[in-house]
Design a protein around this motif. Structure first.
Motif, mmCIF file in Angstrom:
data_model
loop_
_atom_site.group_PDB
_atom_site.id
_atom_site.type_symbol
_atom_site.label_atom_id
_atom_site.label_comp_id
_atom_site.label_asym_id
_atom_site.label_seq_id
_atom_site.Cartn_x
_atom_site.Cartn_y
_atom_site.Cartn_z
ATOM 1 N N GLU A 146 8.262 -0.668 5.045
ATOM 2 C CA GLU A 146 8.069 -0.644 3.589
ATOM 3 C C GLU A 146 6.794 0.122 3.230
ATOM 4 O O GLU A 146 6.773 0.944 2.306
ATOM 5 N N VAL A 147 5.723 -0.145 3.995
ATOM 6 C CA VAL A 147 4.450 0.522 3.702
ATOM 7 C C VAL A 147 4.574 2.027 3.953
ATOM 8 O O VAL A 147 4.107 2.834 3.148
ATOM 9 N N GLU A 148 5.250 2.364 5.035
ATOM 10 C CA GLU A 148 5.412 3.783 5.354
ATOM 11 C C GLU A 148 6.166 4.492 4.221
ATOM 12 O O GLU A 148 5.791 5.593 3.805
ATOM 13 N N THR A 149 7.206 3.833 3.725
ATOM 14 C CA THR A 149 7.978 4.430 2.621
ATOM 15 C C THR A 149 7.092 4.605 1.388
ATOM 16 O O THR A 149 7.118 5.657 0.737
ATOM 17 N N LEU A 150 6.289 3.572 1.088
ATOM 18 C CA LEU A 150 5.416 3.660 -0.087
ATOM 19 C C LEU A 150 4.433 4.826 0.057
ATOM 20 O O LEU A 150 4.202 5.586 -0.887
ATOM 21 N N VAL A 151 3.883 4.950 1.284
ATOM 22 C CA VAL A 151 2.901 6.021 1.510
ATOM 23 C C VAL A 151 3.585 7.378 1.380
ATOM 24 O O VAL A 151 3.055 8.295 0.734
ATOM 25 N N ARG A 161 -3.450 11.228 -2.740
ATOM 26 C CA ARG A 161 -3.599 11.592 -1.323
ATOM 27 C C ARG A 161 -4.469 10.601 -0.557
ATOM 28 O O ARG A 161 -4.296 10.395 0.643
ATOM 29 N N ALA A 162 -5.413 9.987 -1.270
ATOM 30 C CA ALA A 162 -6.327 9.046 -0.589
ATOM 31 C C ALA A 162 -5.558 7.935 0.106
ATOM 32 O O ALA A 162 -5.999 7.395 1.129
ATOM 33 N N ILE A 163 -4.391 7.621 -0.413
ATOM 34 C CA ILE A 163 -3.593 6.539 0.191
ATOM 35 C C ILE A 163 -3.154 6.934 1.598
ATOM 36 O O ILE A 163 -3.238 6.138 2.535
ATOM 37 N N SER A 164 -2.702 8.184 1.728
ATOM 38 C CA SER A 164 -2.244 8.591 3.065
ATOM 39 C C SER A 164 -3.405 8.607 4.051
ATOM 40 O O SER A 164 -3.236 8.302 5.234
ATOM 41 N N GLU A 165 -4.602 8.923 3.541
ATOM 42 C CA GLU A 165 -5.762 8.927 4.453
ATOM 43 C C GLU A 165 -6.045 7.521 4.973
ATOM 44 O O GLU A 165 -6.225 7.296 6.167
ATOM 45 N N VAL A 166 -6.051 6.566 4.059
ATOM 46 C CA VAL A 166 -6.326 5.195 4.501
ATOM 47 C C VAL A 166 -5.198 4.680 5.395
ATOM 48 O O VAL A 166 -5.407 3.890 6.324
ATOM 49 N N ASN A 169 -5.912 6.220 8.835
ATOM 50 C CA ASN A 169 -7.120 5.685 9.487
ATOM 51 C C ASN A 169 -7.024 4.191 9.799
ATOM 52 O O ASN A 169 -7.526 3.739 10.821
ATOM 53 N N THR A 170 -6.423 3.423 8.942
ATOM 54 C CA THR A 170 -6.482 1.970 9.101
ATOM 55 C C THR A 170 -5.110 1.306 9.141
ATOM 56 O O THR A 170 -4.791 0.560 10.064
ATOM 57 N N LEU A 171 -4.308 1.587 8.106
ATOM 58 C CA LEU A 171 -3.100 0.779 7.925
ATOM 59 C C LEU A 171 -2.069 0.951 9.033
ATOM 60 O O LEU A 171 -1.429 -0.012 9.439
ATOM 61 N N SER A 172 -1.879 2.183 9.512
ATOM 62 C CA SER A 172 -0.806 2.367 10.504
ATOM 63 C C SER A 172 -1.077 1.526 11.743
ATOM 64 O O SER A 172 -0.155 0.909 12.291
ATOM 65 N N GLN A 193 -10.395 -9.900 4.356
ATOM 66 C CA GLN A 193 -11.273 -9.557 3.228
ATOM 67 C C GLN A 193 -11.762 -8.120 3.346
ATOM 68 O O GLN A 193 -11.761 -7.360 2.368
ATOM 69 N N ALA A 194 -12.149 -7.727 4.580
ATOM 70 C CA ALA A 194 -12.671 -6.371 4.781
ATOM 71 C C ALA A 194 -11.614 -5.341 4.402
ATOM 72 O O ALA A 194 -11.888 -4.338 3.738
ATOM 73 N N MET A 195 -10.381 -5.612 4.812
ATOM 74 C CA MET A 195 -9.311 -4.668 4.521
ATOM 75 C C MET A 195 -9.016 -4.615 3.013
ATOM 76 O O MET A 195 -8.785 -3.543 2.449
ATOM 77 N N CYS A 196 -9.051 -5.768 2.371
ATOM 78 C CA CYS A 196 -8.792 -5.807 0.922
ATOM 79 C C CYS A 196 -9.895 -5.048 0.178
ATOM 80 O O CYS A 196 -9.614 -4.327 -0.791
ATOM 81 N N VAL A 197 -11.150 -5.213 0.650
ATOM 82 C CA VAL A 197 -12.263 -4.492 -0.004
ATOM 83 C C VAL A 197 -12.036 -2.990 0.125
ATOM 84 O O VAL A 197 -12.176 -2.237 -0.840
ATOM 85 N N GLU A 198 -11.609 -2.585 1.326
ATOM 86 C CA GLU A 198 -11.376 -1.150 1.549
ATOM 87 C C GLU A 198 -10.288 -0.636 0.612
ATOM 88 O O GLU A 198 -10.409 0.443 0.028
ATOM 89 N N ILE A 199 -9.248 -1.418 0.446
ATOM 90 C CA ILE A 199 -8.142 -0.997 -0.438
ATOM 91 C C ILE A 199 -8.620 -0.986 -1.889
ATOM 92 O O ILE A 199 -8.351 -0.042 -2.644
ATOM 93 N N ASP A 200 -9.354 -2.029 -2.284
ATOM 94 C CA ASP A 200 -9.827 -2.096 -3.672
ATOM 95 C C ASP A 200 -10.761 -0.942 -4.005
ATOM 96 O O ASP A 200 -10.723 -0.375 -5.100
ATOM 97 N N ASP A 201 -11.612 -0.598 -3.007
ATOM 98 C CA ASP A 201 -12.555 0.507 -3.233
ATOM 99 C C ASP A 201 -11.844 1.821 -3.510
ATOM 100 O O ASP A 201 -12.358 2.686 -4.222
ATOM 101 N N LEU A 202 -10.655 1.941 -2.949
ATOM 102 C CA LEU A 202 -9.899 3.175 -3.073
ATOM 103 C C LEU A 202 -9.341 3.356 -4.483
ATOM 104 O O LEU A 202 -9.083 4.485 -4.929
ATOM 105 N N GLU A 203 -9.167 2.257 -5.182
ATOM 106 C CA GLU A 203 -8.430 2.262 -6.448
ATOM 107 C C GLU A 203 -9.036 3.220 -7.464
ATOM 108 O O GLU A 203 -8.325 3.907 -8.190
ATOM 109 N N ARG A 204 -10.344 3.275 -7.491
ATOM 110 C CA ARG A 204 -11.005 4.095 -8.524
ATOM 111 C C ARG A 204 -10.712 5.594 -8.378
ATOM 112 O O ARG A 204 -10.910 6.351 -9.280
ATOM 113 N N TYR A 205 -10.254 5.997 -7.151
ATOM 114 C CA TYR A 205 -9.992 7.427 -6.938
ATOM 115 C C TYR A 205 -8.541 7.786 -7.209
ATOM 116 O O TYR A 205 -8.109 8.900 -6.930
#
Ligand code: SF4
Ligand code: SF4
Lengths: 270, 522
Positions: A146-151, A161-166, A169-172, A193-205
């Motif tokens: 499901e995540v791969e399809t979303l990406v 594009r930032a989504i594919s980078e994360v 680097n991390t999600l796969s 928590q660390a992973m959620c922070v990383e995802i949340d930080d991405l949102e602004r871009y």
């Protein structure tokens, strides 16, 4: 609770009787190790009956829960009988060290197993949607897909594009296999928590469609973390048996050798 | 059945308005009677069926009379006089086989004594009986036996009844008429409250009582979809027909005849489930008795909603005041007959009632606080059933309780309704729902009808373990489900195999058992 206290008192009572009888045996100028040794051997043989009951379900002799309770309390008795037999001291020969070590392994794994069987199921309940250990790989795989399809879909929006980078680097790797098992066993939420922070930080871009995709990915990260939690705990529930059972069979084999050796070298008068 | 016998049966008044032309050519009226019925030749005292046993056949008296016991005392006395109706004889094989005798193989030794001492209801020639148990899949409510020698009774098995009702409006009307007449009697008989009421008073009450039905027999269609979509209890209640609303003035005291009804009370802006009623339960009598002197204050304390299909007997309050209350010696008994608020936590009750799990008499409950996922229960089931487990260890969960996908041997087993071969049936004595492998043609109707997804279709293998294939190359299938370890000593293997006391088979109606067990095992 009352039942537990009564059963514990019964075990202590029987141990006291064995201790007293061993003393009597000793006072009659006989070797008490034959006496408490045979009591220990009989106790260990009784423990094996529980394994037989579990492995021959078609026979259906008695209620398995009664067998398990008997197995646990007999186990405590056997630990006491072992302490009498070894005179509360450490062994002094290599073979005895092996026997002693195996007994300790079986006893400790058994006590730990009983504790885990009592404590883990209740921890799984709050988010237990019938996640069984066998189903975890399939559930994890479907989340990863499901995540791969979303990406992949997000690549159509240039602002995402930032989504594919994360993802690279991390999600796969996070979705690739069970992660953070030690943290889950410690009850720590920090990796999530660390992973959620990383995802949340991405949102602004991201632009609105990307933000929406990110939210969906975050839901799956939380679901995968929950799977990892179950993987760690359900795995532990099975893992202790992989120590307890093989160690038991080794112990039985070495005990038989021990008995043969004792009789082979005894003076013939127990 | 020989052709001339079928012709004789079809010439009876009970079939007079059943037109053969209403039936399709591949399922003629003649074929239904020939294949799905038999004629029982009965001597005086031969028992057609006993109270409390299960059966889905309907009966028509062709010759003579049959009698039905109408009181608990009569039933008790009849038990003492029961004997096998044919003694096995060493030379039996020399004699020609006699015609079919009573389905039970039992006979009352002194029927005249029973009929003279206890009240009975007589079914004369051409009358229909046994239709209430057949239509509602409930146990037989009384014992029926032949009153004289030479009695002949036509037994129509369920597939025949279903087809006759389906194709012939006239026959359906006739059966439904008989149903409305007998269901009322049976509901009053089932209710322990009326045991102490004088037969004449009971007759009077019966003449004023009225049978009302709510919902439809086919409530299972679409039920699973509805449950999966449903998000709260109010959603479920909204779909249920209201029988009584809380605070409404009570016009009648109600007795549940068949089916289930939800008992709920207002809580803030919603409805909270506080219990449920099953056949024989009474609603409203406690209010009437409590306010016997103040007839204006008699309002319903709870709302009552029909779940699926429900038959309700309405007894007007005026009749209750005038005849029923004076006949009850011990008014304290009323509260015990009026269902008390169930012992389960409210949300759990909602869960049980919304999912219709209250139908289960032997549901598999798993305490998730104790289950270690060891699958010993599944292995034990497989070990006792040719290595194929008969249940799935998952299912709906509420709080720490899971009701696993194992046949619950329902009070109302709707899976029986459309089986073309009666392969899935109820054991007449134990009441467990079982599948006779030899008769199952693998059509999957029962699996589709089970609202709880508790029947699976399995590919059949031969003795070498290879799958059996039909002429189209498809796997031959068979329905399988939990048979409650029928025929095996020691009870259900799953429950016995659980080392952690995490699994029990439980009658959901005895909610105290469930809550006690949950408390005890926590
Ligand atoms: S699958 Fe078998 S048991 Fe089920 S309805 Fe069809 S014939 Fe009857
Ligand atoms: S045997 Fe008991 S503990 Fe093991 S899986 Fe079944 S219900 Fe759970």
């Amino acid at each position: 609770m009352r039942k537990i206290i009564l059963n514990a008192a019964a075990v202590l009572g029987v141990l006291a009787i064995v201790y007293w009888a061993t003393d009597l045996y000793d006072a009659a100028l006989r070797d008490p190790r034959f006496f408490d040794g045979w009591i220990l051997a009989v106790g260990m043989a009784a423990q094996l009956l529980f394994h037989m009951r579990r492995n021959l379900p078609a026979l259906q002799i008695g209620q398995a829960s009664t067998w398990l309770r008997t197995h646990i309390y007999t186990g405590y008795f056997v630990i006491g009988a072992f302490a009498f037999h070894t005179k509360f001291s450490l062994p002094d020969a290599p073979f005895e060290w092996v026997l002693w070590g195996l007994f300790a392994l079986v006893a400790i794994s058994g006590v730990v197993g009983a504790f885990l069987s009592w404590s883990i199921p209740a921890q799984l309940v709050p988010d237990a949607e019938q996640i069984t250990f066998e189903r975890i790989p399939a559930l994890r795989h479907s989340l990863a897909e499901e995540v791969e399809t979303l990406v992949t879909q997000s690549l159509q929006h240039p602002g995402s594009r930032a989504i594919s980078e994360v993802y690279i680097n991390t999600l796969s790797s996070f979705f690739g296999r069970a992660r953070n098992v030690p943290a889950h066993l410690r009850g720590s939420q920090r990796p999530l928590q660390a992973m959620c922070v990383e995802i949340d930080d991405l949102e602004r871009y991201l632009e609105p469609p990307g933000k929406d995709t990110l939210r969906q990915i975050k839901d799956r990260v939380v679901a995968k973390d929950r799977l990892d939690f179950h993987y760690a705990h359900l795995g532990l529930l099975q893992a202790w048996l992989f120590v307890h059972i093989p160690a038991t069979y080794c112990l039985v084999a070495l005990t038989l050798i021990h008995i043969l050796v004792v009789y082979a070298f005894s003076s013939g008068v127990p | 059945m020989p052709r001339d016998l079928v012709d004789r049966i079809l010439s009876q008044p009970v079939f007079s308005d059943v037109a053969p032309g209403d039936f399709p050519s591949d399922l003629s009226l003649h074929d239904i009677i020939a294949n799905d019925s038999r004629v029982l030749d009965l001597a005086s005292g031969d028992i057609v069926f006993r109270q409390g046993t299960y059966g889905t056949s309907l009966f028509v008296v062709l010759e003579g009379d049959v009698c039905g016991l109408t009181t608990a005392a009569g039933e008790k006395a009849a038990r003492r006089y029961e004997r096998p109706n044919r003694k096995p004889s060493a030379f039996g094989w020399l004699r020609p086989q006699p015609a079919e005798r009573s389905a039970t193989g039992l006979r009352l030794k002194k029927p005249a004594k029973i009929t003279s001492r206890f009240p009975t209801a007589r079914h004369e020639r051409n009358s229909i009986f046994g239709e209430v148990a057949a239509l509602t899949r409930s146990p037989r409510s009384n014992t029926i036996f032949a009153d004289c020698d030479g009695t002949q009774v036509l037994e129509i098995r369920w597939p025949g009844v279903r087809d006759l009702r389906h194709w012939s409006d006239a026959f359906r009307r006739r059966i439904d008429e008989a149903y409305r007449r007998d269901a009322l009697d049976e509901a009053l008989r089932q209710c322990a409250l009326f045991d102490q009421v004088d037969p004449d008073v009971l007759k009077m009450i019966r003449s004023c009582a009225e049978l009302t039905s709510y919902g439809s027999f086919g409530w299972t269609h679409g039920f699973q979809t509805a449950v999966s979509r449903q998000t709260d209890a109010d959603g479920a209640i909204d779909r249920e027909p209201a029988i009584v609303r809380q605070n409404d003035y009570l016009d009648d005291v109600l007795v549940i005849g068949a089916g289930f009804a939800r008992l709920s009370e207002k809580l803030h802006a919603g409805d909270r489930t506080v219990g449920y009623l099953t056949p024989g339960d009474v609603y409203g009598l406690d209010c009437v008795a409590a306010d016997a002197s103040n007839t204006r204050r008699r309002s319903a304390r709870h709302s009552l909603y029909g779940m699926g299909y429900v038959d309700v007997i309405r007894i007007p309050v005026a009749v209750v005041d005038a005849h029923l209350l004076p006949a009850i010696d011990d008014v304290g008994q009323i509260s015990s007959l009026t269902p008390s608020v169930a012992d389960l936590p409210s949300r759990m009750l909602d869960f049980m009632v919304d999912s219709r799990l209250v139908n289960g008499t032997r549901a598999m409950a798993i305490n998730m606080d104790r289950c270690v996922n060891c699958d010993d229960c599944v292995r034990a089931c497989a070990a006792t059933h040719d290595e194929i487990p008969r249940f799935k260890r998952h299912g709906p969960v509420h709080n720490r309780l899971m009701i696993a996908h194992a046949c619950m041997h329902c009070i109302d087993p709707v899976c029986l309704i459309d089986c073309p071969t009666e392969a899935i049936h109820r054991d007449p004595v134990s009441g467990t729902v079982v599948i006779q492998d030899a008769s199952c043609i693998g059509c999957g109707t029962c699996a589709a009808a089970c609202p709880y997804d508790n029947i699976q279709m399995e590919a059949v293998r031969n003795s070498e373990g290879a799958f059996l294939i039909d002429e189209d190359g498809a796997h031959i299938q068979r329905a399988t489900k939990c048979d409650f370890c029928a025929g095996r000593s020691g009870g259900p293997a799953c429950q016995r195999a659980c080392p952690h006391d995490a699994l029990i088979r439980v009658d959901i109606k005895s909610a105290e058992n469930l809550s006690d067990w949950l408390k005890h095992t926590h």
